[in-house]
Design a protein around this motif. Structure first.
Motif, PDB file in Angstrom:
ATOM      1  N   ASP A  11       0.849  -1.190   0.000  1.00  0.00           N
ATOM      2  CA  ASP A  11       0.000   0.000   0.000  1.00  0.00           C
ATOM      3  C   ASP A  11       0.889   1.246   0.000  1.00  0.00           C
ATOM      4  OD1 ASP A  11      -3.077   0.903   0.854  1.00  0.00           O
ATOM      5  OD2 ASP A  11      -1.522   2.281   1.541  1.00  0.00           O
ATOM      6  N   ASN A  12       0.754   2.078  -1.015  1.00  0.00           N
ATOM      7  CA  ASN A  12       1.649   3.224  -1.158  1.00  0.00           C
ATOM      8  C   ASN A  12       1.510   4.246  -0.037  1.00  0.00           C
ATOM      9  OD1 ASN A  12       2.973   2.341  -3.396  1.00  0.00           O
ATOM     10  ND2 ASN A  12       2.032   3.769  -4.842  1.00  0.00           N
ATOM     11  N   LEU A  13       0.290   4.529   0.386  1.00  0.00           N
ATOM     12  CA  LEU A  13       0.111   5.508   1.455  1.00  0.00           C
ATOM     13  C   LEU A  13       0.783   5.043   2.735  1.00  0.00           C
ATOM     14  CD1 LEU A  13      -1.106   8.090   2.648  1.00  0.00           C
ATOM     15  CD2 LEU A  13      -3.167   6.770   3.187  1.00  0.00           C
ATOM     16  N   VAL A  14       0.573   3.786   3.078  1.00  0.00           N
ATOM     17  CA  VAL A  14       1.170   3.240   4.292  1.00  0.00           C
ATOM     18  C   VAL A  14       2.693   3.266   4.198  1.00  0.00           C
ATOM     19  CG1 VAL A  14       1.436   1.137   5.665  1.00  0.00           C
ATOM     20  CG2 VAL A  14      -0.837   1.814   4.854  1.00  0.00           C
ATOM     21  N   THR A  15       3.219   2.829   3.062  1.00  0.00           N
ATOM     22  CA  THR A  15       4.672   2.795   2.876  1.00  0.00           C
ATOM     23  C   THR A  15       5.264   4.209   2.949  1.00  0.00           C
ATOM     24  OG1 THR A  15       4.375   0.876   1.424  1.00  0.00           O
ATOM     25  CG2 THR A  15       6.514   1.972   1.380  1.00  0.00           C
ATOM     26  N   LYS A  16       4.598   5.148   2.291  1.00  0.00           N
ATOM     27  CA  LYS A  16       5.058   6.538   2.312  1.00  0.00           C
ATOM     28  C   LYS A  16       5.041   7.098   3.733  1.00  0.00           C
ATOM     29  CE  LYS A  16       2.056   9.445   0.795  1.00  0.00           C
ATOM     30  NZ  LYS A  16       1.193  10.110  -0.189  1.00  0.00           N
ATOM     31  N   ARG A  17       3.987   6.811   4.489  1.00  0.00           N
ATOM     32  CA  ARG A  17       3.903   7.315   5.864  1.00  0.00           C
ATOM     33  C   ARG A  17       4.993   6.704   6.746  1.00  0.00           C
ATOM     34  NH1 ARG A  17       1.479  11.386   4.392  1.00  0.00           N
ATOM     35  NH2 ARG A  17      -0.790  11.610   4.558  1.00  0.00           N
ATOM     36  N   MET A  18       5.332   5.455   6.510  1.00  0.00           N
ATOM     37  CA  MET A  18       6.455   4.866   7.244  1.00  0.00           C
ATOM     38  C   MET A  18       7.733   5.643   6.940  1.00  0.00           C
ATOM     39  SD  MET A  18       5.743   2.402   9.316  1.00  0.00           S
ATOM     40  CE  MET A  18       7.322   1.570   9.514  1.00  0.00           C
ATOM     41  N   GLY A  19       7.916   5.999   5.662  1.00  0.00           N
ATOM     42  CA  GLY A  19       9.078   6.793   5.298  1.00  0.00           C
ATOM     43  C   GLY A  19       9.073   8.139   6.001  1.00  0.00           C
ATOM     44  N   SER A  20       7.912   8.772   6.053  1.00  0.00           N
ATOM     45  CA  SER A  20       7.821  10.094   6.676  1.00  0.00           C
ATOM     46  C   SER A  20       8.028  10.036   8.182  1.00  0.00           C
ATOM     47  CB  SER A  20       6.462  10.728   6.351  1.00  0.00           C
ATOM     48  OG  SER A  20       6.373  11.006   4.967  1.00  0.00           O
ATOM     49  N   CYS A  21       7.581   8.956   8.825  1.00  0.00           N
ATOM     50  CA  CYS A  21       7.821   8.791  10.264  1.00  0.00           C
ATOM     51  C   CYS A  21       9.320   8.773  10.548  1.00  0.00           C
ATOM     52  CB  CYS A  21       7.167   7.510  10.778  1.00  0.00           C
ATOM     53  SG  CYS A  21       5.372   7.625  11.002  1.00  0.00           S
ATOM     54  N   TYR A  22      10.066   8.053   9.730  1.00  0.00           N
ATOM     55  CA  TYR A  22      11.523   7.976   9.927  1.00  0.00           C
ATOM     56  C   TYR A  22      12.211   9.261   9.464  1.00  0.00           C
ATOM     57  CZ  TYR A  22      11.633   3.147  11.458  1.00  0.00           C
ATOM     58  OH  TYR A  22      11.483   1.991  12.199  1.00  0.00           O
ATOM     59  N   ARG A  23      11.686   9.902   8.452  1.00  0.00           N
ATOM     60  CA  ARG A  23      12.328  11.136   7.982  1.00  0.00           C
ATOM     61  C   ARG A  23      12.176  12.260   9.009  1.00  0.00           C
ATOM     62  NH1 ARG A  23      14.604  14.431   4.554  1.00  0.00           N
ATOM     63  NH2 ARG A  23      13.634  16.354   3.813  1.00  0.00           N
ATOM     64  N   PHE A  24      10.974  12.387   9.564  1.00  0.00           N
ATOM     65  CA  PHE A  24      10.702  13.523  10.445  1.00  0.00           C
ATOM     66  C   PHE A  24      10.687  13.164  11.930  1.00  0.00           C
ATOM     67  CE2 PHE A  24       8.586  14.465   6.348  1.00  0.00           C
ATOM     68  CZ  PHE A  24       9.326  15.581   5.991  1.00  0.00           C
ATOM     69  N   GLY A  25      10.940  11.880  12.242  1.00  0.00           N
ATOM     70  CA  GLY A  25      10.999  11.484  13.641  1.00  0.00           C
ATOM     71  C   GLY A  25       9.661  11.440  14.326  1.00  0.00           C
TER      72      GLY A  25
END
Length: 375
Positions: A52-66
Motif C-alpha cells: 500500500d503506497n500511502l502506508v509505505t510513504k507514511r512509514m518513510g515520513s515517520c523515519y524522515r521527520f521522527g
C-alpha cells in the motif's frame, strides 16, 4: 465509521480500519492530531500490507521527520524507494529532497519522476535548482520553464514557494528579484490564496510602491475574502463608510471567517455610521465561532466569562478559550493562564496557569504572572 468503531476494528488486525485510524490521527480528522502516536499503527498496517503506497510513504515520513521513532533518513529512503518504485509521486519528491539536502545531483532525476506523476512541488524545486546553479549549471530559461508549469497548475501554495525563491534570493549571494516576487504573489492571490494578499502588502511596502496600486489590485479579487476585508479596513480608515460596508458585506457573503468578527465589531461599537446593536454583534460573533474564527471565540469567551451581553456561562467560556488556544490564539492562551492563576471564576490551578502562560514567548503580561507564582 466513528473513531471508537475504528479503534475496535483495529484491534482485530483489520487493515482498512488501522489505515483509516492512522490517517485520521495523522491529519486530525475527528480526533486530536498526533502524528507521533500513529507510528505503531502505520507499522502494523505495513506488516499487513506492504504494497500500500500511502502506508509505505507514511512509514518513510515517520523515519524522515521522527514521528514516534528516531529520525533516520537511510531507513526513510528504504520506504520511499519502495513506494517510489510504484510511482508514488510524494515518495519520489521526498527522495529528491533527501538527495538535494546531501548536495547530490541525483535529486533532479527524482524530482523529474515526481513531476511526471503530477507533483507540482517538484517543479518548484527544479526551478530553484536551475535558477541557483548550485548542483548544476545555472539555466534561467530552464528554471522559468519549470515555473511555468507551476503557473499553469493553478497551485497557489506552490506559487507562494516560487515567490519566496525570488524574495529571499535563490542562494546565499542574494539575487533578490522583488518584481518577480510581486508577480508570483499576485498570481497566488488570484488563485484565492489569503496569505498572498497579506504578503503582497509587505512586498509593496518594501518596494516603496504606491499602496493605492495595491488596493486597486485587491478590487480584482472579488472572491478572495482577505482582499475584501482589507478593502473594508482601507475605506473605513479613510472615512468612506458606504464603500467600506459594501466590501465587508461581500466578505460576509463569502463566509470568510474573520469578516464575522469585523461585522460584529461594527455593531458592537457603532462603526461606519451604524447604530450600536449588541444583539446583532453577538449574532455575528457566534457565526464566527462556528467558522472557528479565534477572535470571535475570544469575544464570546469574554462575554460568557463576565456575563456581558449574554448569560454568564463559565464552562462555555473556558471551552471557547481552550478551542481558540488550540487553534493558535495567544490571547486565548493568556486568558486561560490568568483565569487559572486568579481563581476568581474557576478553581485556582497554578500548574494549568503556568502551562498556559509559559507557552507564550516574550509576553510581558504572561511573564509577570509567572513571576508572581514564584513570590
Amino acid at each position: 465509521m466513528t473513531i471508537e468503531e475504528l479503534k475496535i476494528k483495529a484491534l482485530t488486525d483489520n487493515f482498512d480500519a488501522i489505515k483509516e485510524l492512522a490517517t485520521r490521527m495523522w491529519t486530525g480528522d475527528g480526533i486530536k492530531k498526533d502524528q507521533d502516536a500513529t507510528f505503531e499503527l502505520w507499522k502494523k498496517a505495513y506488516e499487513l500490507n506492504p504494497l500500500d503506497n500511502l502506508v509505505t510513504k507514511r512509514m518513510g515520513s515517520c523515519y524522515r521527520f521522527g514521528h514516534g521513532v528516531k529520525a533516520d533518513n537511510d531507513i526513510a529512503k528504504k520506504y520511499y524507494l519502495e513506494a517510489a518504485s510504484r510511482n508514488d509521486s510524494a515518495s519520489q519528491y521526498f527522495l529528491g529532497k533527501i538527495f538535494e539536502e546531501n548536495n547530490s545531483v541525483e535529486c533532479i532525476a527524482w524530482y523529474e519522476k515526481a513531476l511526471s506523476n503530477g507533483d507540482i512541488d517538484s517543479a518548484v524545486n527544479l526551478g530553484g535548482i536551475y535558477l541557483e546553479g548550485k548542483l548544476i549549471d545555472q539555466d534561467i530559461s530552464k528554471a522559468e520553464e519549470y515555473f511555468s508549469v507551476v503557473k499553469n497548475s493553478k497551485d497557489d501554495s506552490c506559487m507562494m514557494d516560487v515567490m519566496r525563491i525570488y524574495y529571499f534570493g535563490p542562494n546565499s549571494n542574494g539575487m533578490q528579484n522583488m518584481s518577480k516576487a510581486i508577480y508570483w504573489c499576485k498570481s497566488a492571490a488570484e488563485c484565492g490564496n489569503t496569505e498572498a494578499v497579506r504578503n503582497l502588502a509587505v512586498l509593496y511596502s518594501q518596494s516603496n510602491l504606491d499602496d493605492r496600486e495595491y488596493y486597486e489590485f485587491l478590487k480584482t479579487l472579488a472572491s478572495n475574502g482577505e482582499a475584501l476585508l482589507r478593502l473594508y479596513k482601507y475605506y473605513r480608515d479613510n472615512n468612506n463608510n458606504d464603500e467600506a460596508l459594501s466590501y465587508l458585506n461581500a466578505a460576509v457573503n463569502l463566509a470568510y471567517p474573520e469578516s464575522y468578527y469585523e461585522m460584529g465589531s461594527v455593531y458592537f461599537s457603532g462603526l461606519c455610521g451604524q447604530a450600536v446593536n449588541k444583539e446583532k454583534a453577538i449574532e455575528y460573533w457566534m457565526l464566527g465561532c462556528d467558522k472557528k474564527d479565534t477572535l470571535c471565540m475570544c469575544m464570546m469567551g469574554y462575554g460568557y466569562l463576565n456575563g456581558d451581553c449574554v448569560d454568564q456561562n463559565i464552562n462555555l467560556a473556558i471551552q471557547l478559550f481552550e478551542e481558540a488556544s488550540e487553534l493558535g490564539s495567544l490571547t486565548a492562551t493568556r486568558e486561560l493562564g490568568v483565569v487559572y492563576f486568579r481563581g476568581d471564576k474557576v478553581e485556582a490551578n497554578y500548574e494549568k496557569a503556568y502551562n498556559y502562560l509559559s507557552s507564550i514567548n516574550d509576553d510581558e503580561d504572561a511573564l509577570a504572572y509567572i513571576g508572581l507564582m514564584h513570590i
